[in-house]
Scaffold this active site. Structure first.
Site, PDB file in Angstrom:
ATOM      1  N   HIS A 151      -1.414  -5.190  -3.989  1.00  0.00           N
ATOM      2  CA  HIS A 151      -0.715  -4.071  -3.339  1.00  0.00           C
ATOM      3  C   HIS A 151      -1.772  -3.033  -3.030  1.00  0.00           C
ATOM      4  O   HIS A 151      -2.547  -2.642  -3.910  1.00  0.00           O
ATOM      5  CB  HIS A 151       0.365  -3.502  -4.253  1.00  0.00           C
ATOM      6  CG  HIS A 151       1.102  -2.339  -3.638  1.00  0.00           C
ATOM      7  ND1 HIS A 151       1.735  -2.447  -2.421  1.00  0.00           N
ATOM      8  CD2 HIS A 151       1.294  -1.062  -4.053  1.00  0.00           C
ATOM      9  CE1 HIS A 151       2.290  -1.276  -2.114  1.00  0.00           C
ATOM     10  NE2 HIS A 151       2.024  -0.422  -3.088  1.00  0.00           N
TER      11      HIS A 151
ATOM     12  N   ASP B  67      -2.440   0.567  -1.708  1.00  0.00           N
ATOM     13  CA  ASP B  67      -2.245   1.949  -1.266  1.00  0.00           C
ATOM     14  C   ASP B  67      -3.562   2.405  -0.645  1.00  0.00           C
ATOM     15  O   ASP B  67      -4.573   2.510  -1.359  1.00  0.00           O
ATOM     16  CB  ASP B  67      -1.889   2.847  -2.453  1.00  0.00           C
ATOM     17  CG  ASP B  67      -0.570   2.449  -3.095  1.00  0.00           C
ATOM     18  OD1 ASP B  67       0.422   2.328  -2.359  1.00  0.00           O
ATOM     19  OD2 ASP B  67      -0.539   2.266  -4.326  1.00  0.00           O
TER      20      ASP B  67
ATOM     21  N   ASP C  28       7.161  -1.530  -2.526  1.00  0.00           N
ATOM     22  CA  ASP C  28       7.110  -0.299  -3.319  1.00  0.00           C
ATOM     23  C   ASP C  28       7.731   0.907  -2.619  1.00  0.00           C
ATOM     24  O   ASP C  28       7.683   2.007  -3.154  1.00  0.00           O
ATOM     25  CB  ASP C  28       5.649   0.027  -3.687  1.00  0.00           C
ATOM     26  CG  ASP C  28       5.552   0.974  -4.876  1.00  0.00           C
ATOM     27  OD1 ASP C  28       6.482   0.996  -5.697  1.00  0.00           O
ATOM     28  OD2 ASP C  28       4.540   1.692  -4.976  1.00  0.00           O
TER      29      ASP C  28
ATOM     30  N   HIS D 131       4.606   4.945   1.876  1.00  0.00           N
ATOM     31  CA  HIS D 131       5.511   5.702   1.005  1.00  0.00           C
ATOM     32  C   HIS D 131       4.812   6.850   0.274  1.00  0.00           C
ATOM     33  O   HIS D 131       5.356   7.963   0.213  1.00  0.00           O
ATOM     34  CB  HIS D 131       6.192   4.757   0.008  1.00  0.00           C
ATOM     35  CG  HIS D 131       5.241   3.865  -0.728  1.00  0.00           C
ATOM     36  ND1 HIS D 131       4.650   2.786  -0.127  1.00  0.00           N
ATOM     37  CD2 HIS D 131       4.767   3.902  -1.989  1.00  0.00           C
ATOM     38  CE1 HIS D 131       3.849   2.190  -1.008  1.00  0.00           C
ATOM     39  NE2 HIS D 131       3.895   2.840  -2.134  1.00  0.00           N
TER      40      HIS D 131
END
Length: 879
Positions: free
Chosen positions: A14, A16, A126, A338
């Site tokens: 994941h 970010d 997420d 997000h």
């Protein structure tokens, strides 16, 4: 022995791009991780798959430094080993508009298709909550599968993690929820005892909630490098759990198992916004409101103004700048992940986010001005006259009061139409400006005569999706309107408004006979939360604006009345002062303008706030006469009705929810309370959080619109409404106190009947799609060569009625000489039929998906066919 379950291990990371760390910090890790991932995939035939987090923005970051590895990545994607897409960035689905979500997937898929096959799963592991409209959007890209984590509970109609999820229009996807998140298989230990210690509980939860008993163990985490010993771990797993089957799989393998049991799946509808089992951070919509406001401004500017304006220009023979528009979209969409648009990041990252929006906004503003100039430059010149052109980017004629500015070297001027008829105008203000600001060449040649800028008001009718042009003659007496002398009231055809001495409004709606009292009262309360969530102090002290002296005045201008309301709210300095009630040494200043235009149902409000306090939330209150259990607000390509009070608020602590189900909700452009015969909507220009406060004693519900909130920490533990660990990490973020000035704009809109009959959705789009003006004078700092001046002074590309389908976008097709028109049904129930009329002959009229691929659907030219509730339809128009 009967197999209890098949456990699918999927290697992934994941990613970010930014969070409490910057994009450049994560890029360095990316360069490292990508080399390890690709080498393993290239050299180990047993290591079959790696999921690259469903977004191509990280590949863009990688190729910017390692362009020589593009062919290497391409080979792995084409071999179905490196799994990419479908998104450009891991989008939020509650803060960003429908068109933002569509472009995110469109550009993501286009990036993927340059490399190979994209993963066709709506993969958002997420994102905080899931919009009810996602199945419709996914289906419009040919996607019928989705995976996500947050927002789901049995309250939606199933206690299983596999189900069928439908939008209002009937679009459907197969859903796989990750009930324990995307990282339960991170850093798996080789030691059997350690494995069992972690996984015994996980497997029980996953298997109990699974229909298929095919469960996912995603092997990855945030920025996690590849787990080199995964096969050794899998051998230990087989030894520890002999009744289970372990395999390395793609997500698609799991979906095939789920779809094989389709008849056993529950079918559910709606948004996933429950914080029962995982945090959804429902009040994140008001964190760093300065960033939220420019985000919405950029969205509206690109979608509602630039793209339709560029489409008009293209039909008139000018180039459609796909490359520039894609660049500004991608600059914005880097912020749509997000954490980024949620603004739960470090101050340094928020500065990067803000700078991206400033860049995108600058690009959009300048391209809009360029197109206006190109069109007006190519109109026939009228000797000795300047031009004033008006551009209407709505699909119907608009007649309204327009405030604009013209520049001229004259003490008086006349404005007239092409027939020579004088047009009345009102001068609101004027000032001298240096000629060097207009074009430094003027001063270079020794001409220092000043120019005068006039702020004028004019009441003008502008054609649908088109423009009209007036002429300006210098040094000629014009038809100047004189301001009417009225009493202290603000009044037009629809309202009579009193400005109360305490700084609030009393609004009488002439059509519905409803009176709304104490409108625009401000509420200042504590915020003991963090960047993820608002949370009140355990020792709350609410302070209201009507406790302080207000300065009020009303100015009646030519075509509008403007009320000025100024006040200072004395508030506690910070949370400690509020809890001890020790001082009100800090302040929030409000400088508010309320504008009521002739002929308008929108009461326009501009509040400039100067915040000089910490740890608090400021909301504006709009009391209504309506008592209702539900509130309607728009979401992507439609609306959603939600309860004004959640009964779970009584039991959430007892049931150990991860966060309280506070009835704070998101909106895109409007929220409305109505009782069947009348209603009141608030239409916003970027404010996207509201709550309905019930007052049973007074028999009225109040719309509370959040203006801003201030907090000083990224994550915080043990909030009143979110017990336990911090979300994120506990680091100081003083910039998130939102100190200084912030400008909030919104409109009040009273209506008869219901929001559909009153065309509230279309009116809310108009509210963020102002008439655009262009004043052509003989001087420009930047010169352009002008071709044949043969364009009409008045033009309309298309027209449809205001009622019915609402325009989402008009843009040029990505890969062909055609336009894309997207409309949607704004109602939650009831299908509609509608049509559009173009001003030039349409050769081909094809319904297309949102990725602009043709659909095998025959629709008569200029007809939309039957549009289901909250359904968007896209059409390709070839002239």
């Amino acid at each position: 022995m009967t197999t209890t379950s098949r456990v699918h291990i999927t290697p992934h990371m994941h990613w970010d791009r930014e969070w409490y760390f910057t994009t450049e910090e994560s890029r360095i890790l990316l360069l490292n991780n990508m080399e390890e991932i690709m080498t393993r995939l290239e050299t180990d035939p047993d290591y079959k798959y790696y999921v690259l987090d469903g977004q191509t923005a990280l590949l863009e970051d990688y190729f910017a430094i390692k362009p020589e590895h593009k062919e290497r990545v391409k080979a792995l994607v084409q071999a179905d080993k490196l799994i990419v897409g479908p998104w450009y960035s891991q989008t939020d689905t509650m803060q960003v508009s429908g068109e933002s979500i569509v472009r995110n997937m469109m550009y993501g898929l286009r990036d993927c298709l340059e490399l190979g096959n994209p993963m066709r799963i709506g993969y958002l592991p997420d994102s905080f909550s899931m919009s009810s409209q996602l199945p419709m959007i996914y289906n419009a890209f040919g996607i019928d599968r989705t995976m996500f984590w947050r927002g789901c509970s049995e309250r939606h109609g199933t206690n299983k993690t596999e189900f069928l999820w439908q939008s209002n229009d009937g679009s459907e996807v197969t859903a796989q929820v990750l009930p324990l998140g995307y990282a339960i298989g991170k850093y798996l230990p080789e030691d059997e005892e350690a494995l069992r210690s972690r996984l015994d509980t996980y497997f029980k939860v996953l298997e109990n909630a699974s229909v298929t008993k095919d469960i996912l163990l995603p092997n990855g985490h945030d920025q996690m490098p590849i787990q080199n010993n995964i096969f050794e771990v899998m051998d230990t797993l087989r030894s520890a759990y002999p009744d289970r089957e372990f395999m390395m799989s793609r997500f698609e393998d799991v979906f095939e198992k789920i779809e094989g049991m389709r008849d056993q799946l529950d079918t559910i509808k709606g948004e996933f916004n429950d914080g029962k089992y995982m945090r959804v951070h429902r009040s994140i919509s008001s964190t760093r409101m300065d960033i939220k406001l420019i985000h919405a401004e950029v969205e509206n500017k690109i979608v509602n103004i630039l793209e339709p304006l560029a489409s008009i220009a293209w039909t008139l023979g000018f180039e459609y700048h796909h490359g520039l528009i894609e660049k500004m979209w991608k600059e914005s969409m880097k912020n749509h992940a997000h954490d980024s648009i949620g603004c739960c990041c470090s101050d340094k990252v928020h500065a990067e986010i803000l700078n991206r929006y400033i860049l995108a906004d600058d690009m959009a503003t300048n391209l809009i001005n360029f197109y206006k100039r190109k069109i007006v430059d190519h109109m026939p010149a009228r000797e000795g006259c300047d031009k004033l052109a008006f551009f209407n980017l709505s699909p119907y004629v608009r007649e309204e009061v327009i405030n604009t500015t013209i520049t001229i070297r004259a003490q008086e001027f006349s404005i007239f139409d092409d027939e020579g008829n004088q047009v009345e105008y009102f001068i609101q203000d004027q000032r001298e400006i240096d000629p060097g600001k207009i074009d430094r060449q003027i001063v270079h040649y020794g001409n220092y005569d000043p120019f005068i800028e006039y702020d004028i008001q004019i009441n003008q009718m502008v054609p649908a999706m088109g423009f009209t042009t007036l002429h300006i003659q210098a040094n000629e007496e014009g038809r100047v309107k004189v301001a009417a002398q009225k009493d202290y009231l603000m009044e037009n055809e629809f309202y009579r408004i009193d400005v109360n001495t305490n700084g609030t409004l009393s609004i009488f709606d002439k059509e519905t006979k409803e009176t709304f009292e104490q409108v625009l009262r401000l509420e200042d309360g504590s915020d003991d939360g963090d960047e993820y969530d608002y949370s009140p102090s355990r020792e709350e002290w609410l302070i209201h604006s009507d406790e302080f002296t207000a300065e009020t005045s009303i100015k009646h201008e030519g075509y509008q009345s403007v009320a000025s309301i100024k006040l200072r709210m004395q508030v506690p300095t910070n949370l400690e002062a509020r809890e001890s009630r020790s001082n009100q040494d800090a302040f929030v200043d409000m400088d508010c303008q309320v504008v009521l235009k002739q002929g308008s149902r929108r009461i326009e409000v501009r509040m400039e706030m100067d915040n000089q306090a910490d740890d608090h939330r400021v909301r504006v209150l709009i009391p209504t006469k309506f008592v209702t259990d539900t509130v309607v607000a728009d979401n992507q390509f439609g609306v959603i009705t939600r309860p004004t009070n959640d009964p779970a608020m009584e039991v959430w602590e007892e049931e150990k929810w991860k966060e309280a189900p506070v009835p704070i909700y998101q909106l895109m452009n409007f929220a409305a309370l109505e009782n069947g015969t009348a209603g009141m909507a608030v239409m916003t220009n970027g404010l996207r959080e509201f709550e309905v406060i019930a007052s049973h004693s007074e028999q009225r519900d109040t719309l509370a619109l959040t203006l801003f909130r201030g907090v000083g920490v990224l994550g915080k533990e043990n909030l009143l409404t979110r017990p336990g660990r911090p979300s994120g990490i506990k680091i100081p973020t003083p910039d998130s106190q939102t100190r200084g000035k912030i400008v909030c704009e919104f409109a009040l809109f009273g209506f008869a009947g219901n929001h559909i009959d009153a065309n509230v959705m279309a009116e809310a789009r108009d509210n963020v799609t102002p008439i655009q003006c262009y004043n052509k004078i003989p001087y420009n700092a930047m010169k352009l060569n002008v071709g044949e001046q043969n364009l009409p002074l008045t033009f309309s590309l298309l027209e449809k009625e205001k009622k019915g389908a609402v325009l989402s976008v008009l843009k040029k097709a990505e890969d062909s000489d055609a336009l894309i028109l997207r409309v949607y049904n704004p109602a939650e129930s009831g299908s509609l039929e509608d049509n559009v009329r173009f001003s030039q002959d349409v050769m081909f009229w094809n319904q297309v998906r949102m990725d602009e691929e043709l659909l095998e659907v025959q629709t008569p030219i200029e007809q939309f066919g039957l549009i289901s509730p909250c359904q968007a339809k896209s059409f390709k128009v070839t002239f």
